[in-house]
Design a protein around this motif. Sequence first.
Motif, short mmCIF file in Angstrom:
data_model
loop_
_atom_site.label_atom_id
_atom_site.label_comp_id
_atom_site.label_asym_id
_atom_site.label_seq_id
_atom_site.Cartn_x
_atom_site.Cartn_y
_atom_site.Cartn_z
N ILE A 123 0.69 -0.51 -1.91
CA ILE A 123 1.73 -1.33 -2.53
C ILE A 123 1.33 -2.81 -2.55
CG2 ILE A 123 4.13 -2.04 -2.44
CD1 ILE A 123 3.59 0.88 -3.31
N ALA A 124 0.82 -3.33 -1.45
CA ALA A 124 0.43 -4.75 -1.43
C ALA A 124 -0.67 -5.06 -2.45
CB ALA A 124 0.01 -5.17 -0.03
N PRO A 125 -1.75 -4.28 -2.52
CA PRO A 125 -2.74 -4.55 -3.56
C PRO A 125 -2.15 -4.48 -4.97
CG PRO A 125 -3.65 -3.06 -1.94
CD PRO A 125 -2.19 -3.19 -1.62
N ALA A 126 -1.25 -3.52 -5.18
CA ALA A 126 -0.62 -3.39 -6.50
C ALA A 126 0.22 -4.62 -6.83
CB ALA A 126 0.23 -2.12 -6.55
N VAL A 127 1.00 -5.07 -5.86
CA VAL A 127 1.85 -6.25 -6.07
C VAL A 127 1.00 -7.47 -6.40
CG1 VAL A 127 3.35 -7.91 -4.89
CG2 VAL A 127 3.79 -5.46 -4.68
N TRP A 128 -0.06 -7.69 -5.64
CA TRP A 128 -0.88 -8.89 -5.87
C TRP A 128 -1.72 -8.80 -7.13
CZ3 TRP A 128 0.54 -13.26 -4.18
CH2 TRP A 128 1.33 -13.32 -3.05
N PHE A 129 -2.00 -7.56 -7.58
CA PHE A 129 -2.66 -7.41 -8.89
C PHE A 129 -1.69 -7.79 -10.00
CE2 PHE A 129 -3.87 -5.04 -12.68
CZ PHE A 129 -5.22 -5.37 -12.79
N LEU A 130 -0.43 -7.35 -9.87
CA LEU A 130 0.57 -7.71 -10.88
C LEU A 130 0.81 -9.22 -10.91
CD1 LEU A 130 3.29 -4.93 -10.53
CD2 LEU A 130 1.76 -5.31 -12.47
N HIS A 156 -4.62 5.18 -2.22
CA HIS A 156 -3.55 6.14 -1.98
C HIS A 156 -4.08 7.53 -1.65
CE1 HIS A 156 0.31 8.06 -2.11
NE2 HIS A 156 -0.16 8.94 -2.96
N LYS A 157 -4.93 8.08 -2.51
CA LYS A 157 -5.39 9.45 -2.29
C LYS A 157 -6.18 9.56 -0.99
CE LYS A 157 -7.57 13.40 -4.56
NZ LYS A 157 -8.40 13.81 -3.40
N SER A 158 -7.02 8.58 -0.70
CA SER A 158 -7.79 8.65 0.54
C SER A 158 -6.88 8.55 1.76
CB SER A 158 -8.84 7.53 0.58
OG SER A 158 -8.25 6.26 0.56
N SER A 183 0.70 5.42 10.80
CA SER A 183 -0.42 4.96 9.99
C SER A 183 -0.16 5.19 8.51
CB SER A 183 -1.70 5.69 10.42
OG SER A 183 -2.81 5.26 9.67
N ALA A 184 0.45 6.33 8.18
CA ALA A 184 0.79 6.62 6.79
C ALA A 184 1.72 5.55 6.23
CB ALA A 184 1.45 8.00 6.69
N ALA A 185 2.76 5.20 6.99
CA ALA A 185 3.73 4.21 6.52
C ALA A 185 3.10 2.84 6.35
CB ALA A 185 4.90 4.13 7.51
N GLU A 186 2.40 2.38 7.38
CA GLU A 186 1.84 1.03 7.35
C GLU A 186 0.74 0.90 6.31
OE1 GLU A 186 -0.12 -2.32 10.35
OE2 GLU A 186 0.58 -0.40 11.16
N ASN A 187 -0.13 1.91 6.23
CA ASN A 187 -1.24 1.82 5.30
C ASN A 187 -0.83 2.05 3.85
OD1 ASN A 187 -3.82 1.28 6.82
ND2 ASN A 187 -3.03 2.99 8.00
N PHE A 188 0.28 2.75 3.62
CA PHE A 188 0.79 2.84 2.26
C PHE A 188 1.24 1.46 1.80
CE2 PHE A 188 4.27 3.73 -0.82
CZ PHE A 188 3.51 4.37 -1.79
N SER A 189 1.79 0.69 2.74
CA SER A 189 2.21 -0.67 2.41
C SER A 189 1.02 -1.58 2.14
CB SER A 189 3.06 -1.24 3.55
OG SER A 189 3.42 -2.59 3.29
N ASP A 190 0.08 -1.64 3.09
CA ASP A 190 -1.00 -2.63 2.93
C ASP A 190 -2.23 -2.09 2.20
OD1 ASP A 190 -2.47 -1.22 4.89
OD2 ASP A 190 -1.87 -2.58 6.48
N GLY A 191 -2.27 -0.78 1.94
CA GLY A 191 -3.41 -0.23 1.22
C GLY A 191 -3.10 0.17 -0.22
#
Length: 304
Positions: A149-156, A91-93, A139-147
């Motif tokens: 939210i998606a990692p967070a969802v799959w970690f959960l 997120h921060k990067s 890029s902000a929208a798409e990468n927030f999703s796959d960089g």
Amino acid sequence: MTLALCLGLAMVLDATFGEPKWLWDRVPHPAVLMGRVVGFLDKTLNVGDQRRLKGVVAMAILAMLALILGNVIATFGGVAEVCVAAVLLAHKSLVDHVRAVGRALRLSRNDARLMVARIVGRDTKDMSGSQIARAAIESAAENFSDGVIAPAVWFLIGGLPGLLLYKFTNTADSMIGYRTERYEEFGWAAARFDDLLNLIPARLTAVLFTLSHGQVNQWRAIATEARLHRSPNAGWPEAALARGLDVALSGPRSYEGQRRDFPYVNETGRKLIGAPEISAACSALWRAWSLSLGFVLILALLCI
């Protein structure tokens, strides 16, 4: 330590420290190591006949490696899980990279073109200021999703094995998931599996953008426009953020010298945009991140 609590701590750690340059100057980033594995499989298997089958085999190997590594690292306990998850969130990067485009655009269009070229794959050398801003926001929208939210969802869902499975797949898609002569067949499995793993996170990201902008009444329009996008998943966060910022996204662009007349998302939104809209997009990312962190912490409390 529950997965939800681990994720919450990892999100805060990532948002606080981002990508420590001093560390990745000394050791390879995990994403770099994943890329090397994908590159090895590409070089080894992407030859001869039956390349689609070989691409499926490559993805099976990556999945097995992700699950084994995730389970091994998890044996070291919650601290190890938090640290690895924080490294694999981005997120921060992401915000830093997008904000850098806005800063550059305020000074020089040429500098902004160089900065935006670091985060998008389209041609940038002849971009106008509005096109630069549009590319950065997309890029902000798409990468927030796959960089994020998606990692967070799959970690959960699956802990570190789930997170690593997603990251290996996403890395593979970014390297071989193209419809080119070399990757049309071999990259098919990577592209399709990445689409599958991003199905829920992309729509969840759209929900977060919609809620954080107080635009629930816009959901039907967002869903309609998302389905017009060339990507089955990227259209959702782009459509939601476009509505939130009242800007038009997607639209015509050039790849390798060839113009592609893609339709606009939120076509009635503002098309003459610049650095202020990029800054607004960065603020939107933080609002959506804060909302997602709140949901994760509530889940952590419920799981105690």
